[in-house]
Design a protein around this motif. Structure first.
Motif, PDB file in Angstrom:
ATOM      1  N   ARG A  28       0.923  -1.073  -0.137  1.00  0.00           N
ATOM      2  CA  ARG A  28      -0.011  -0.003   0.025  1.00  0.00           C
ATOM      3  C   ARG A  28       0.891   1.176  -0.068  1.00  0.00           C
ATOM      4  O   ARG A  28       0.408   2.390  -0.647  1.00  0.00           O
ATOM      5  CB  ARG A  28      -0.995   0.007   1.222  1.00  0.00           C
ATOM      6  CG  ARG A  28      -1.881   1.150   1.198  1.00  0.00           C
ATOM      7  CD  ARG A  28      -3.021   0.898   2.422  1.00  0.00           C
ATOM      8  NE  ARG A  28      -4.117  -0.048   1.706  1.00  0.00           N
ATOM      9  CZ  ARG A  28      -4.639  -0.881   2.365  1.00  0.00           C
ATOM     10  NH1 ARG A  28      -4.366  -1.134   3.460  1.00  0.00           N
ATOM     11  NH2 ARG A  28      -5.483  -1.834   1.977  1.00  0.00           N
ATOM     12  N   GLN A  29       2.112   1.070   0.670  1.00  0.00           N
ATOM     13  CA  GLN A  29       2.990   2.388   0.562  1.00  0.00           C
ATOM     14  C   GLN A  29       3.413   2.743  -0.731  1.00  0.00           C
ATOM     15  O   GLN A  29       3.599   3.820  -1.273  1.00  0.00           O
ATOM     16  CB  GLN A  29       3.964   1.895   1.648  1.00  0.00           C
ATOM     17  CG  GLN A  29       3.526   1.941   3.183  1.00  0.00           C
ATOM     18  CD  GLN A  29       4.674   1.814   4.096  1.00  0.00           C
ATOM     19  OE1 GLN A  29       5.730   2.373   3.938  1.00  0.00           O
ATOM     20  NE2 GLN A  29       4.412   1.003   4.857  1.00  0.00           N
ATOM     21  N   LEU A  30       3.950   1.566  -1.329  1.00  0.00           N
ATOM     22  CA  LEU A  30       4.318   1.686  -2.891  1.00  0.00           C
ATOM     23  C   LEU A  30       3.297   2.268  -3.812  1.00  0.00           C
ATOM     24  O   LEU A  30       3.688   3.234  -4.405  1.00  0.00           O
ATOM     25  CB  LEU A  30       4.821   0.254  -3.336  1.00  0.00           C
ATOM     26  CG  LEU A  30       5.448   0.255  -4.594  1.00  0.00           C
ATOM     27  CD1 LEU A  30       6.521   1.172  -4.791  1.00  0.00           C
ATOM     28  CD2 LEU A  30       5.785  -1.037  -5.059  1.00  0.00           C
ATOM     29  N   ARG A  31       1.995   1.758  -3.536  1.00  0.00           N
ATOM     30  CA  ARG A  31       1.023   2.178  -4.393  1.00  0.00           C
ATOM     31  C   ARG A  31       0.578   3.706  -4.094  1.00  0.00           C
ATOM     32  O   ARG A  31       0.209   4.572  -4.914  1.00  0.00           O
ATOM     33  CB  ARG A  31      -0.355   1.426  -4.227  1.00  0.00           C
ATOM     34  CG  ARG A  31      -0.192   0.042  -5.042  1.00  0.00           C
ATOM     35  CD  ARG A  31      -1.636  -0.637  -5.275  1.00  0.00           C
ATOM     36  NE  ARG A  31      -2.675  -0.264  -4.220  1.00  0.00           N
ATOM     37  CZ  ARG A  31      -2.508  -1.036  -3.087  1.00  0.00           C
ATOM     38  NH1 ARG A  31      -1.957  -2.117  -2.908  1.00  0.00           N
ATOM     39  NH2 ARG A  31      -3.804  -0.873  -2.305  1.00  0.00           N
ATOM     40  N   PHE A  32       0.803   4.005  -2.820  1.00  0.00           N
ATOM     41  CA  PHE A  32       0.629   5.388  -2.320  1.00  0.00           C
ATOM     42  C   PHE A  32       1.404   6.305  -3.052  1.00  0.00           C
ATOM     43  O   PHE A  32       1.443   7.584  -3.831  1.00  0.00           O
ATOM     44  CB  PHE A  32       0.368   5.562  -1.019  1.00  0.00           C
ATOM     45  CG  PHE A  32       0.679   7.012  -0.603  1.00  0.00           C
ATOM     46  CD1 PHE A  32      -0.431   7.801  -0.274  1.00  0.00           C
ATOM     47  CD2 PHE A  32       1.989   7.686  -0.242  1.00  0.00           C
ATOM     48  CE1 PHE A  32      -0.115   8.976   0.191  1.00  0.00           C
ATOM     49  CE2 PHE A  32       1.934   9.055   0.166  1.00  0.00           C
ATOM     50  CZ  PHE A  32       0.924   9.608   0.499  1.00  0.00           C
ATOM     51  N   MET A  33       2.655   5.925  -3.113  1.00  0.00           N
ATOM     52  CA  MET A  33       3.821   6.808  -3.937  1.00  0.00           C
ATOM     53  C   MET A  33       3.377   6.824  -5.392  1.00  0.00           C
ATOM     54  O   MET A  33       3.672   7.883  -5.930  1.00  0.00           O
ATOM     55  CB  MET A  33       5.274   6.120  -3.777  1.00  0.00           C
ATOM     56  CG  MET A  33       5.712   5.964  -2.344  1.00  0.00           C
ATOM     57  SD  MET A  33       5.984   7.711  -1.777  1.00  0.00           S
ATOM     58  CE  MET A  33       6.279   7.546  -0.075  1.00  0.00           C
ATOM     59  N   GLU A  34       3.055   5.505  -6.046  1.00  0.00           N
ATOM     60  CA  GLU A  34       2.753   5.738  -7.529  1.00  0.00           C
ATOM     61  C   GLU A  34       1.523   6.713  -7.903  1.00  0.00           C
ATOM     62  O   GLU A  34       1.879   7.494  -8.539  1.00  0.00           O
ATOM     63  CB  GLU A  34       2.548   4.486  -8.121  1.00  0.00           C
ATOM     64  CG  GLU A  34       3.423   3.313  -8.096  1.00  0.00           C
ATOM     65  CD  GLU A  34       3.163   1.968  -8.052  1.00  0.00           C
ATOM     66  OE1 GLU A  34       1.855   1.757  -8.181  1.00  0.00           O
ATOM     67  OE2 GLU A  34       3.906   1.026  -8.458  1.00  0.00           O
ATOM     68  N   TRP A  35       0.728   6.751  -6.629  1.00  0.00           N
ATOM     69  CA  TRP A  35      -0.506   7.710  -7.117  1.00  0.00           C
ATOM     70  C   TRP A  35      -0.161   9.004  -6.760  1.00  0.00           C
ATOM     71  O   TRP A  35      -0.422  10.040  -7.271  1.00  0.00           O
ATOM     72  CB  TRP A  35      -1.567   6.977  -5.954  1.00  0.00           C
ATOM     73  CG  TRP A  35      -2.507   6.239  -6.621  1.00  0.00           C
ATOM     74  CD1 TRP A  35      -2.574   4.771  -6.432  1.00  0.00           C
ATOM     75  CD2 TRP A  35      -3.483   6.376  -7.767  1.00  0.00           C
ATOM     76  NE1 TRP A  35      -3.471   4.211  -7.244  1.00  0.00           N
ATOM     77  CE2 TRP A  35      -3.985   5.097  -8.180  1.00  0.00           C
ATOM     78  CE3 TRP A  35      -3.767   7.379  -8.594  1.00  0.00           C
ATOM     79  CZ2 TRP A  35      -4.891   4.768  -9.076  1.00  0.00           C
ATOM     80  CZ3 TRP A  35      -4.765   7.426  -9.460  1.00  0.00           C
ATOM     81  CH2 TRP A  35      -5.111   5.981  -9.949  1.00  0.00           C
ATOM     82  N   LEU A  36       0.943   9.255  -5.915  1.00  0.00           N
ATOM     83  CA  LEU A  36       1.319  10.716  -5.463  1.00  0.00           C
ATOM     84  C   LEU A  36       2.045  11.228  -6.650  1.00  0.00           C
ATOM     85  O   LEU A  36       1.664  12.375  -6.912  1.00  0.00           O
ATOM     86  CB  LEU A  36       2.254  10.559  -4.494  1.00  0.00           C
ATOM     87  CG  LEU A  36       2.724  11.783  -3.558  1.00  0.00           C
ATOM     88  CD1 LEU A  36       1.419  12.327  -3.170  1.00  0.00           C
ATOM     89  CD2 LEU A  36       3.532  11.608  -2.479  1.00  0.00           C
ATOM     90  N   VAL A  37       2.807  10.420  -7.562  1.00  0.00           N
ATOM     91  CA  VAL A  37       3.415  10.869  -8.787  1.00  0.00           C
ATOM     92  C   VAL A  37       2.383  11.443  -9.619  1.00  0.00           C
ATOM     93  O   VAL A  37       2.325  12.410 -10.102  1.00  0.00           O
ATOM     94  CB  VAL A  37       4.319   9.877  -9.422  1.00  0.00           C
ATOM     95  CG1 VAL A  37       4.568  10.333 -10.921  1.00  0.00           C
ATOM     96  CG2 VAL A  37       5.339   9.737  -8.598  1.00  0.00           C
TER      97      VAL A  37
END
Length: 137
Positions: A28-37
């Protein structure tokens, strides 16, 4: 989520949290970063992964979240660089196709990279990294 033109996020160590299916798992932390971009909005990125903005900021403030915070800043920098025009990334990193001519006729194309665009991308990333460093005094 659309295919991203941006380079991959820098590797980061997920914040170690208690194992909960509905919590901030490493995935979930990784997906958050992807969505943040993609969104350049912590609130929207958190919602996209089923979490709250407050929870994201609380995770970032934890003493063991330095790697997460640096990746967060890098994600925002990538999003900003992409939003200042896909052309900035295209020109600096991927290059653009430029026709070449000989004898008055177009004979082909070659890829040309724009050093000024690359420099701007690097300045954005450096400035964000410096801000992140000052914030963790």
């Amino acid at each position: 989520m659309a295919e991203s033109l941006a380079p991959p996020l820098p590797a980061f160590t997920p914040v170690p949290v208690r194992a909960r299916r509905d919590g901030w798992t490493p995935a979930r932390q990784l997906r958050f970063m992807e969505w943040l971009v993609e969104t350049r909005s912590p609130a929207r990125a958190a919602r996209a992964v089923g979490m709250s903005k407050e929870g994201a900021y609380a995770l970032r403030r934890r003493p063991d979240a330095a790697s997460f915070a640096i990746a967060w800043d890098a994600a925002l920098a990538q999003g900003k660089a992409r939003s200042s025009g896909p052309s900035l990334y295209e020109r600096g990193i991927k290059g653009v196709m430029v026709p070449y001519f000989y004898g008055g006729l177009q004979r082909g194309e070659r890829r040309r990279h724009d050093d000024a665009a690359l420099g701007k991308l690097l300045r954005i990333a450096t400035r964000n990294a410096e801000r992140a460093g000052r914030g963790r005094g």
